[in-house]
Write a protein that holds these residues in place. Structure first.
Motif, PDB file in Angstrom:
ATOM      1  N   ASP A  44       0.848  -1.198   0.000  1.00  0.00           N
ATOM      2  CA  ASP A  44       0.000   0.000   0.000  1.00  0.00           C
ATOM      3  C   ASP A  44       0.883   1.248   0.000  1.00  0.00           C
ATOM      4  O   ASP A  44       1.133   1.859   1.037  1.00  0.00           O
ATOM      5  N   TYR A  45       1.367   1.597  -1.194  1.00  0.00           N
ATOM      6  CA  TYR A  45       2.231   2.775  -1.309  1.00  0.00           C
ATOM      7  C   TYR A  45       1.458   4.064  -1.103  1.00  0.00           C
ATOM      8  O   TYR A  45       2.029   5.100  -0.726  1.00  0.00           O
ATOM      9  N   GLU A  46       0.128   4.033  -1.333  1.00  0.00           N
ATOM     10  CA  GLU A  46      -0.676   5.254  -1.234  1.00  0.00           C
ATOM     11  C   GLU A  46      -0.727   5.793   0.189  1.00  0.00           C
ATOM     12  O   GLU A  46      -0.901   6.991   0.399  1.00  0.00           O
ATOM     13  N   ILE A  47      -0.568   4.886   1.160  1.00  0.00           N
ATOM     14  CA  ILE A  47      -0.575   5.352   2.543  1.00  0.00           C
ATOM     15  C   ILE A  47       0.604   6.276   2.818  1.00  0.00           C
ATOM     16  O   ILE A  47       0.538   7.182   3.640  1.00  0.00           O
ATOM     17  N   ILE A  48       1.701   6.040   2.080  1.00  0.00           N
ATOM     18  CA  ILE A  48       2.873   6.909   2.220  1.00  0.00           C
ATOM     19  C   ILE A  48       2.613   8.252   1.531  1.00  0.00           C
ATOM     20  O   ILE A  48       2.940   9.311   2.059  1.00  0.00           O
ATOM     21  N   LEU A  49       1.982   8.200   0.356  1.00  0.00           N
ATOM     22  CA  LEU A  49       1.680   9.445  -0.360  1.00  0.00           C
ATOM     23  C   LEU A  49       0.713  10.329   0.431  1.00  0.00           C
ATOM     24  O   LEU A  49       0.757  11.556   0.325  1.00  0.00           O
ATOM     25  N   LYS A  50      -0.172   9.677   1.210  1.00  0.00           N
ATOM     26  CA  LYS A  50      -1.172  10.428   1.965  1.00  0.00           C
ATOM     27  C   LYS A  50      -0.656  10.906   3.324  1.00  0.00           C
ATOM     28  O   LYS A  50      -1.320  11.706   3.991  1.00  0.00           O
ATOM     29  N   THR A  51       0.498  10.435   3.726  1.00  0.00           N
ATOM     30  CA  THR A  51       1.063  10.859   5.007  1.00  0.00           C
ATOM     31  C   THR A  51       1.538  12.308   4.905  1.00  0.00           C
ATOM     32  O   THR A  51       2.301  12.648   3.989  1.00  0.00           O
ATOM     33  N   PRO A  52       1.101  13.186   5.830  1.00  0.00           N
ATOM     34  CA  PRO A  52       1.525  14.600   5.777  1.00  0.00           C
ATOM     35  C   PRO A  52       3.043  14.764   5.759  1.00  0.00           C
ATOM     36  O   PRO A  52       3.565  15.682   5.121  1.00  0.00           O
ATOM     37  N   ASN A  53       3.757  13.863   6.434  1.00  0.00           N
ATOM     38  CA  ASN A  53       5.223  13.955   6.467  1.00  0.00           C
ATOM     39  C   ASN A  53       5.845  13.787   5.082  1.00  0.00           C
ATOM     40  O   ASN A  53       6.947  14.273   4.823  1.00  0.00           O
ATOM     41  N   THR A  54       5.131  13.092   4.189  1.00  0.00           N
ATOM     42  CA  THR A  54       5.653  12.888   2.829  1.00  0.00           C
ATOM     43  C   THR A  54       5.748  14.212   2.095  1.00  0.00           C
ATOM     44  O   THR A  54       6.764  14.522   1.459  1.00  0.00           O
ATOM     45  N   GLU A  55       4.696  15.013   2.166  1.00  0.00           N
ATOM     46  CA  GLU A  55       4.721  16.323   1.513  1.00  0.00           C
ATOM     47  C   GLU A  55       5.827  17.191   2.102  1.00  0.00           C
ATOM     48  O   GLU A  55       6.572  17.853   1.372  1.00  0.00           O
ATOM     49  N   ASN A  56       5.927  17.169   3.433  1.00  0.00           N
ATOM     50  CA  ASN A  56       6.970  17.962   4.092  1.00  0.00           C
ATOM     51  C   ASN A  56       8.353  17.533   3.628  1.00  0.00           C
ATOM     52  O   ASN A  56       9.235  18.371   3.395  1.00  0.00           O
ATOM     53  N   TYR A  57       8.506  16.205   3.502  1.00  0.00           N
ATOM     54  CA  TYR A  57       9.806  15.713   3.074  1.00  0.00           C
ATOM     55  C   TYR A  57      10.120  16.146   1.640  1.00  0.00           C
ATOM     56  O   TYR A  57      11.220  16.625   1.349  1.00  0.00           O
ATOM     57  N   LEU A  58       9.165  15.942   0.747  1.00  0.00           N
ATOM     58  CA  LEU A  58       9.392  16.252  -0.668  1.00  0.00           C
ATOM     59  C   LEU A  58       9.758  17.720  -0.870  1.00  0.00           C
ATOM     60  O   LEU A  58      10.674  18.054  -1.629  1.00  0.00           O
ATOM     61  N   ILE A  59       9.062  18.600  -0.158  1.00  0.00           N
ATOM     62  CA  ILE A  59       9.352  20.035  -0.274  1.00  0.00           C
ATOM     63  C   ILE A  59      10.713  20.356   0.325  1.00  0.00           C
ATOM     64  O   ILE A  59      11.493  21.143  -0.238  1.00  0.00           O
ATOM     65  N   GLY A  60      11.019  19.726   1.476  1.00  0.00           N
ATOM     66  CA  GLY A  60      12.318  19.959   2.114  1.00  0.00           C
ATOM     67  C   GLY A  60      13.473  19.482   1.263  1.00  0.00           C
ATOM     68  O   GLY A  60      14.498  20.167   1.135  1.00  0.00           O
ATOM     69  N   ASP A  61      13.317  18.318   0.667  1.00  0.00           N
ATOM     70  CA  ASP A  61      14.356  17.762  -0.206  1.00  0.00           C
ATOM     71  C   ASP A  61      14.507  18.622  -1.458  1.00  0.00           C
ATOM     72  O   ASP A  61      15.620  18.902  -1.919  1.00  0.00           O
ATOM     73  N   MET A  62      13.378  19.062  -2.006  1.00  0.00           N
ATOM     74  CA  MET A  62      13.425  19.892  -3.208  1.00  0.00           C
ATOM     75  C   MET A  62      14.153  21.209  -2.930  1.00  0.00           C
ATOM     76  O   MET A  62      14.963  21.661  -3.747  1.00  0.00           O
ATOM     77  N   GLY A  63      13.868  21.807  -1.784  1.00  0.00           N
ATOM     78  CA  GLY A  63      14.542  23.053  -1.423  1.00  0.00           C
ATOM     79  C   GLY A  63      16.039  22.866  -1.292  1.00  0.00           C
ATOM     80  O   GLY A  63      16.829  23.685  -1.787  1.00  0.00           O
ATOM     81  N   ARG A  64      16.437  21.781  -0.649  1.00  0.00           N
ATOM     82  CA  ARG A  64      17.868  21.494  -0.493  1.00  0.00           C
ATOM     83  C   ARG A  64      18.519  21.181  -1.834  1.00  0.00           C
ATOM     84  O   ARG A  64      19.673  21.545  -2.075  1.00  0.00           O
TER      85      ARG A  64
END
Length: 265
Positions: free
Chosen positions: A217-237
């Motif tokens: 169930d990969y969608e549970i990871i996509l729906k986790t709020p921490n995923t968005e935070n991570y993606l934005i943080g990684d993108m900024g770095r």
């Protein structure tokens, strides 16, 4: 030659021509001094020529090092540009829950995020000359100063890259541990950018058949709020790293131009 001058002096003394002898003696002294000055000038020219050759060889070797640096920077630029693309794709699916990604595509776009790079700088030539004190005799003081600043600024690249590595280790890996890795196939590493070939690793993992019948169930990871935070943080770095790479390449290009103008070959 010495015997010739000695004969002249003896003849003048024998003939009691003291005034002529005095003029001759002064002339001989002037001639000797002039000869010494010429010899000193020749030595100076030779020393300057040798020093210039050492300086030219140094700058030529540094130029070769900069070409290697530039090759690395091109790789780092490609790496982080692709990383931003993958992060952008994942963020699009996170913010559009009605879009279905599929486990295969999810694996292909998340797997590259596990990989980071440690920058390398080719500064052996510069540091060797510096430790030997060769810069003291160099004429191109400003160019040496610019090179020194270039190599000193490498730490900024290191800090930026290590920031991404720490973020992956502390944020991304714990996030992905929620999903068993049995979904991995031979295609999972297709988008991975790495200096070494890692396809054998994915082939090996895929060759071990998984009989657990687990639902990934990969969608549970996509729906986790921490995923968005991570993606934005990684993108900024990643954007920060990309900016430092581009800036360093601009400085490197200027140094290459200066070196090509300076080298007398």
């Amino acid at each position: 030659m010495i015997k010739f001058f000695r004969n002249i002096r003896q003849r003048l003394l024998t003939e009691n021509k003291f005034s002529k002898y005095l003029i001759y003696a002064i002339g001989e002294i002037v001639l000797v001094v002039f000869g010494i000055l010429i010899a000193l000038q020749i030595n100076t020219w030779n020393d300057e020529r040798k020093a210039q050759k050492v300086e030219d060889n140094f700058f030529y070797d540094v130029l070769l090092d900069l070409k290697k640096d530039n090759a690395n920077l091109n790789y780092y630029k490609k790496f982080h540009t692709k990383r931003i693309t993958y992060l952008d794709t994942l963020l699009t699916y996170v913010r559009n829950p009605n879009k279905t990604m599929g486990i295969k595509k999810f694996g292909m776009y998340t797997e590259p995020l596990f990989y980071t790079v440690a920058p390398t700088s080719y500064e052996t030539t510069f540091e060797s000359a510096k430790s030997m004190g060769e810069f003291n005799n160099f004429k191109e003081k400003q160019l040496v100063k610019d090179l020194s600043q270039y190599y000193a600024d490498f730490v900024q690249l290191e800090n930026s890259f290590s920031s991404i590595t720490r973020f992956v280790e502390n944020q991304f890996e714990p996030l992905m541990y929620k999903l068993p890795e049995g979904y991995m196939s031979e295609d999972t590493g297709m988008l991975v950018i790495n200096e070494e070939d890692v396809q054998e690793f994915y082939n090996k993992v895929a060759s071990i058949k998984d009989n657990r019948k687990i639902t990934y169930d990969y969608e549970i990871i996509l729906k986790t709020p921490n995923t968005e935070n991570y993606l934005i943080g990684d993108m900024g770095r990643s954007y920060t790293a990309l900016g430092k790479i581009i800036t360093r390449q601009e400085v490197l290009t200027k140094l290459e131009r200066a070196l090509n103008k300076t080298i007398k070959r």
